[in-house]
Scaffold this motif. Structure first.
Motif, short mmCIF file in Angstrom:
data_model
loop_
_atom_site.label_atom_id
_atom_site.label_comp_id
_atom_site.label_asym_id
_atom_site.label_seq_id
_atom_site.Cartn_x
_atom_site.Cartn_y
_atom_site.Cartn_z
N MET A 255 61.08 78.36 67.25
CA MET A 255 60.87 77.65 66.00
C MET A 255 61.93 78.00 64.96
O MET A 255 62.10 77.27 63.98
CB MET A 255 59.47 77.97 65.43
N GLN B 267 63.58 74.56 63.90
CA GLN B 267 62.87 74.08 62.71
C GLN B 267 63.38 74.67 61.39
O GLN B 267 63.18 74.06 60.34
CB GLN B 267 61.36 74.41 62.84
N SER C 181 58.55 74.64 72.87
CA SER C 181 58.46 74.99 71.45
C SER C 181 58.49 73.77 70.52
O SER C 181 57.58 73.60 69.71
CB SER C 181 59.58 75.97 71.09
N SER D 49 55.33 72.62 68.27
CA SER D 49 55.42 72.89 66.83
C SER D 49 55.54 71.62 65.99
O SER D 49 55.02 71.57 64.87
CB SER D 49 56.60 73.82 66.55
N THR E 184 52.74 76.01 59.38
CA THR E 184 53.02 76.19 60.81
C THR E 184 53.66 77.55 61.07
O THR E 184 53.28 78.27 62.01
CB THR E 184 53.93 75.08 61.32
N TYR E 185 54.61 77.94 60.23
CA TYR E 185 55.19 79.28 60.36
C TYR E 185 54.13 80.35 60.13
O TYR E 185 54.11 81.39 60.82
CB TYR E 185 56.34 79.48 59.38
N ALA F 33 51.95 80.60 63.31
CA ALA F 33 52.70 81.28 64.37
C ALA F 33 52.80 82.77 64.09
O ALA F 33 52.68 83.60 65.00
CB ALA F 33 54.09 80.67 64.50
#
Length: 415
Positions: free
Chosen positions: A247, A251, A370, A374, A386-387, A390
């Motif tokens: 990620m 991302q 991934s 994600s 989202t971070y 995770a």
């Protein structure tokens, strides 16, 4: 994870080669060759990332070109994941060096195919073959480290190997970006470096002495129920770790843009800072491993990466992003050599290739999955949330590793 009761002792013959014990200079050149081969693996995808806009423009008349051009970057990971277990079976049955010698020129030819491919589908076919070559090289290199090294020497070498991968990634990513400014095809020329490593592999890599079960092609020793369960947990952990870890490159640039930080160089510097800390931490991996044990290093690595992701989720400024990436580097530099070291401890010599192949497959399965996992979360919850999720998942792994590390165990265990 590892205990002296649960793991078989490493036979002395495993670290020997057919021509006898090489002299120290031979060891040096062998080790440098293996380290150089390891840097090739970082080139499987990211080296040509800067070429993606040029590829999309060149084949703009094709339907779904935006998706297909991005497959140029991700397709090798899928083929690495599929082929690595096959490569593990092959090298356990027929030896390490033959497959390595075949895969190095295949890597170069498939990688350089982007210089000449006249169609996007031809380009994708070359990338698929590249994935097969990378799977063979990575699986063989991991097994050879298990064959040639043991104990603290293995930990030290795996840390150095991870540092070389980080250094190679920095050089190849930067070089690929500059070459892409000349022409989108230019970064594909970097793959020709594998041709230069072929003579060194032929000269300095010796085939390890193979245990009798491998030489006679009889059934190899199994892992047993306990070992199989530990390996399954290890492989699942490797998949989930890479789902989270990937990620960052896939991302983070978009997350920075959502914060108003649109310059591409800002994402590059943030990721580069994490790599620099990762290189430094990988160089002291052996020391961490001696002090903390396998599960202690997992607790440290998952804890640092989980904390970094939580920090990313609450960071609203670029300095906050940089601090989070620096924290993540501790995990980047220690978790992959720890996965590889734990896998080699579980595997008997007759199974080392297959276990290496499964580990490589798990890593690249996580890399491939991934963005698929994600992106829907980001669309529904946003980058920060989202971070954060995770990060919490990684912190749960860290806590579980710490519980195992601190749990009562036999006096001679080294978990």
């Amino acid at each position: 994870m590892e205990t002296k009761n649960a793991l078989p002792p490493l036979p002395r013959s495993v670290s020997l080669v057919r021509a006898g014990n090489p002299s120290p200079p031979s060891h040096f050149f062998r080790n440098v060759t293996l380290l150089s081969v390891s840097t090739l693996t970082i080139m499987s995808g990211a080296t040509i990332s800067a070429s993606l806009p040029g590829i999309a423009a060149r084949f703009a008349d094709l339907p779904n070109v935006e998706l297909l051009s991005r497959l140029v970057l991700t397709l090798p990971a899928l083929f690495i994941a599929v082929f690595s277990p096959v490569a593990g079976w092959v090298i356990d049955r027929y030896g390490r060096k033959p497959l390595l010698i075949v895969m190095l020129p295949l890597f170069a030819v498939a990688g350089c195919s982007g210089l000449f491919a006249d169609s996007l589908f031809g380009l994708l076919a070359g990338r698929a073959v590249l994935g097969i070559a990378v799977g063979g090289i990575m699986t063989t290199a991991t097994a050879l480290v298990g064959d040639f090294f043991a104990g603290t020497e293995r930990d030290r070498y795996m840390g150095l190997q991870q540092a070389f991968v980080g250094i190679g990634g920095t050089i190849f990513l930067t070089g690929g970006g500059f070459m892409a400014e000349l022409h989108w095809r230019a970064p594909f020329l970097i793959y020709a470096l594998a041709f230069l490593l072929l003579p060194a592999a032929l000269t300095f890599i010796r085939e390890p002495i193979r245990p009798a079960a491998m030489q006679t092609r009889t059934a190899p020793d199994g892992l047993g129920t306990h070992g199989t369960l530990l390996l399954a947990v290890l492989l699942i952990g490797a998949v989930l770790n890479m789902v989270a870890f990937y990620m960052i490159p896939t991302q983070l640039p978009f997350y920075l843009r959502s914060l108003g930080l649109e310059a591409p160089s800002l994402a590059g510097m943030a990721i580069g800072l994490g790599q620099l800390v990762g290189i430094a931490s990988s160089l002291v991996f052996a020391r961490f491993r001696q002090m903390l044990g396998v599960m202690g290093v997992f607790a440290l690595a998952f804890g640092s990466m989980g904390s970094a992701f939580v920090l990313l989720s609450v960071a609203g400024t670029y300095p906050g992003i940089l601090f989070a990436m620096a924290v993540s580097g501790i995990g980047m530099g220690t978790i992959m050599p720890n996965f590889a070291g734990a896998a080699m401890l579980l595997a008997s010599p007759t199974l080392r290739g297959r276990v290496s192949g499964l580990l490589v497959a798990s890593v690249f399965t996580g890399q491939f999955l991934s963005p698929l996992l994600s992106q829907p979360l980001i669309a529904a919850k946003g980058y920060a949330a989202t971070y954060g999720m995770a990060g919490l998942m990684l912190l749960v792994f860290a806590f579980g590793s710490l519980v195992v590390r601190l749990s009562p165990r036999p006096r001679d265990a080294a978990t």
